[in-house]
Motif scaffolding. Structure first.
Motif, PDB file in Angstrom:
ATOM      1  N   UNK A 282       0.830  -1.209   0.000  1.00 47.82           N
ATOM      2  CA  UNK A 282       0.000   0.000   0.000  1.00 47.82           C
ATOM      3  C   UNK A 282       0.862   1.255   0.000  1.00 47.82           C
ATOM      4  N   UNK A 283       1.844   1.318   0.887  1.00 45.24           N
ATOM      5  CA  UNK A 283       2.676   2.520   0.995  1.00 45.24           C
ATOM      6  C   UNK A 283       3.497   2.753  -0.276  1.00 45.24           C
ATOM      7  N   UNK A 284       4.077   1.697  -0.830  1.00 43.15           N
ATOM      8  CA  UNK A 284       4.898   1.851  -2.035  1.00 43.15           C
ATOM      9  C   UNK A 284       4.025   2.214  -3.237  1.00 43.15           C
ATOM     10  N   UNK A 285       2.842   1.599  -3.338  1.00 40.39           N
ATOM     11  CA  UNK A 285       1.941   1.898  -4.461  1.00 40.39           C
ATOM     12  C   UNK A 285       1.464   3.338  -4.412  1.00 40.39           C
ATOM     13  N   UNK A 286       1.090   3.815  -3.220  1.00 41.48           N
ATOM     14  CA  UNK A 286       0.665   5.212  -3.083  1.00 41.48           C
ATOM     15  C   UNK A 286       1.806   6.146  -3.460  1.00 41.48           C
ATOM     16  N   UNK A 287       3.036   5.813  -3.036  1.00 44.43           N
ATOM     17  CA  UNK A 287       4.180   6.640  -3.393  1.00 44.43           C
ATOM     18  C   UNK A 287       4.402   6.702  -4.899  1.00 44.43           C
ATOM     19  N   UNK A 288       4.256   5.555  -5.576  1.00 47.67           N
ATOM     20  CA  UNK A 288       4.421   5.515  -7.031  1.00 47.67           C
ATOM     21  C   UNK A 288       3.303   6.288  -7.728  1.00 47.67           C
ATOM     22  N   UNK A 289       2.072   6.139  -7.237  1.00 47.30           N
ATOM     23  CA  UNK A 289       0.926   6.836  -7.832  1.00 47.30           C
ATOM     24  C   UNK A 289       1.074   8.351  -7.681  1.00 47.30           C
ATOM     25  N   UNK A 290       1.526   8.794  -6.512  1.00 44.25           N
ATOM     26  CA  UNK A 290       1.728  10.223  -6.280  1.00 44.25           C
ATOM     27  C   UNK A 290       2.852  10.772  -7.166  1.00 44.25           C
ATOM     28  N   UNK A 291       3.907   9.989  -7.345  1.00 40.50           N
ATOM     29  CA  UNK A 291       5.005  10.413  -8.221  1.00 40.50           C
ATOM     30  C   UNK A 291       4.513  10.582  -9.651  1.00 40.50           C
ATOM     31  N   UNK A 292       3.658   9.663 -10.097  1.00 43.03           N
ATOM     32  CA  UNK A 292       3.097   9.762 -11.450  1.00 43.03           C
ATOM     33  C   UNK A 292       2.244  11.009 -11.603  1.00 43.03           C
ATOM     34  N   UNK A 293       1.413  11.312 -10.601  1.00 45.70           N
ATOM     35  CA  UNK A 293       0.544  12.488 -10.680  1.00 45.70           C
ATOM     36  C   UNK A 293       1.351  13.778 -10.657  1.00 45.70           C
ATOM     37  N   UNK A 294       2.456  13.806  -9.916  1.00 47.51           N
ATOM     38  CA  UNK A 294       3.343  14.976  -9.921  1.00 47.51           C
ATOM     39  C   UNK A 294       3.942  15.158 -11.306  1.00 47.51           C
ATOM     40  N   UNK A 295       4.314  14.056 -11.931  1.00 41.46           N
ATOM     41  CA  UNK A 295       4.901  14.116 -13.278  1.00 41.46           C
ATOM     42  C   UNK A 295       3.877  14.586 -14.315  1.00 41.46           C
ATOM     43  N   UNK A 296       2.619  14.176 -14.159  1.00 42.95           N
ATOM     44  CA  UNK A 296       1.591  14.515 -15.136  1.00 42.95           C
ATOM     45  C   UNK A 296       1.094  15.948 -14.996  1.00 42.95           C
ATOM     46  N   UNK A 297       1.153  16.503 -13.783  1.00 41.82           N
ATOM     47  CA  UNK A 297       0.667  17.871 -13.581  1.00 41.82           C
ATOM     48  C   UNK A 297       1.759  18.853 -13.971  1.00 41.82           C
ATOM     49  N   UNK A 298       1.684  19.360 -15.198  1.00 42.58           N
ATOM     50  CA  UNK A 298       2.722  20.197 -15.767  1.00 42.58           C
ATOM     51  C   UNK A 298       2.437  21.687 -15.531  1.00 42.58           C
ATOM     52  N   UNK A 299       3.470  22.531 -15.681  1.00 43.81           N
ATOM     53  CA  UNK A 299       3.235  23.980 -15.589  1.00 43.81           C
ATOM     54  C   UNK A 299       2.370  24.461 -16.738  1.00 43.81           C
ATOM     55  N   UNK A 300       1.633  25.504 -16.495  1.00 44.23           N
ATOM     56  CA  UNK A 300       0.808  26.095 -17.544  1.00 44.23           C
ATOM     57  C   UNK A 300       1.208  27.546 -17.733  1.00 44.23           C
ATOM     58  N   UNK A 301       0.837  28.086 -18.879  1.00 44.83           N
ATOM     59  CA  UNK A 301       1.120  29.489 -19.158  1.00 44.83           C
ATOM     60  C   UNK A 301       0.064  30.382 -18.542  1.00 44.83           C
ATOM     61  N   UNK A 302       0.169  31.638 -18.834  1.00 45.27           N
ATOM     62  CA  UNK A 302      -0.787  32.624 -18.344  1.00 45.27           C
ATOM     63  C   UNK A 302      -2.143  32.395 -18.982  1.00 45.27           C
ATOM     64  N   UNK A 303      -3.211  32.398 -18.183  1.00 48.38           N
ATOM     65  CA  UNK A 303      -4.546  32.227 -18.720  1.00 48.38           C
ATOM     66  C   UNK A 303      -4.933  33.416 -19.561  1.00 48.38           C
TER      67      UNK A 303
END
Length: 308
Positions: A282-303
């Motif tokens: 559970x702990x390792x899977x949550x850590x991997x899932x959170x790492x993936x979500x950090x990678x997927x949430x990219x910076x955006x430009x000015x709206x």
């Protein structure tokens, strides 16, 4: 003659071309500029939301917003104000026509090629200034460019071995420099991102509780291993830091997320005697899932500003 030659729409995250104008010019100068287009597309996530690259007889201008970049090639004497008004018009139409889910999940290059029809019509209007709408307020764009000029990319920077990695950071966007990382905004939060954030908090809380129990056990029994206490508290810090990385943009964000995940794995490997296999999984899977979500949430430009 000053004119717009071509334009394209590119996804910032990976440089995937979403749409582009069809042009038949096969001159050496145009072919060279197409190479610059590809090189810039791979670096969009590292650049400010408004940039200009001068390549002798031609200029490449682009703006980025909500994970999408709008690029155009024009002659060197084409007015900068008209160039960015053109890009702003493409941006507003694209955002109105396609939702963010479609652009984020696109797989094939040029999957929005039908947008080329709008690009061509708009390009023709901007190449004939007499046909431009009288409602277009060039004064507003001119004022904005003066207050927040585009970052000037040099050809030497683009052709360097390390790309843009040597361009100084820590300066504000809009002064012709790359902005500091803490001021960069991230894309909107998704449902999987929220789930990963909550689960990371839960894992951090579980590690914290077990850490306090380990401290109590250590005080009551002198033979207990103090390293277990350190492992629990390090696991708590790693989980909370993953939450921080998900919410805020920092320099080397992806690298930090992988290092944090590695720390979570090491802590759980050390605690294998105190946890069963399901708890470790559970702990390792949550850590991997959170790492993936950090990678997927990219910076955006000015709206975009729609003056509402």
């Amino acid at each position: 003659m000053s004119m717009i030659l071509s334009a394209s729409v590119v996804r910032v995250r990976d440089g995937l071309p979403l749409s582009a104008s069809t042009d038949c010019d096969q001159s050496m100068g145009m072919q060279e500029c197409r190479k610059y287009f590809k090189m810039l597309s791979k670096k969009l996530s590292q650049l400010p939301d408004r940039c200009t690259l001068k390549t002798g007889q031609y200029n490449i201008n682009f703006i980025s917003s909500l994970g999408v970049s709008y690029m155009m090639l024009c002659t060197e004497n084409y007015p900068s104000v008209l160039a960015f008004c053109f890009l702003d018009e493409l941006q507003k139409e694209f955002i109105t026509t396609y939702n963010m889910m479609k652009t984020n999940t696109a797989i094939r290059p040029y999957c929005f090629i039908e947008f080329d029809n709008f690009i061509q019509r708009t390009k023709q209007r901007y190449n004939n200034t007499r046909s431009l709408s009288t409602k277009m307020n060039l004064a507003d764009m001119q004022t904005e460019i003066k207050l927040r000029p585009p970052y000037q990319i040099s050809v030497s920077e683009l052709g360097s071995a390390n790309g843009f990695s040597h361009v100084p950071v820590g300066l504000y966007k809009g002064t012709g420099k790359i902005s500091a990382a803490p001021h960069q905004r991230l894309e909107p939060v998704t449902l999987p991102g929220i789930v990963s954030f909550v689960l990371s908090l839960l894992c951090g809380a579980l590690n914290l509780i077990r850490g306090f129990h380990a401290v109590e056990s250590l005080l009551q029994n002198e033979g207990e291993d103090f390293s277990y206490v350190i492992a629990f508290f390090l696991g708590t810090a790693a989980c909370l830091y993953q939450c921080y990385l998900f919410v805020y943009y920092t320099g080397w964000r992806n690298a930090k997320s992988f290092l944090t995940f590695g720390l979570i794995c090491l802590c759980n490997m050390y605690l294998y005697e105190l946890r069963n296999m399901w708890q470790l999984f559970f702990h390792v899977t949550v850590g991997a899932f959170s790492t993936l979500q950090i990678r997927l949430r990219q910076p955006q430009g000015k709206s975009p500003d729609y003056n509402v």
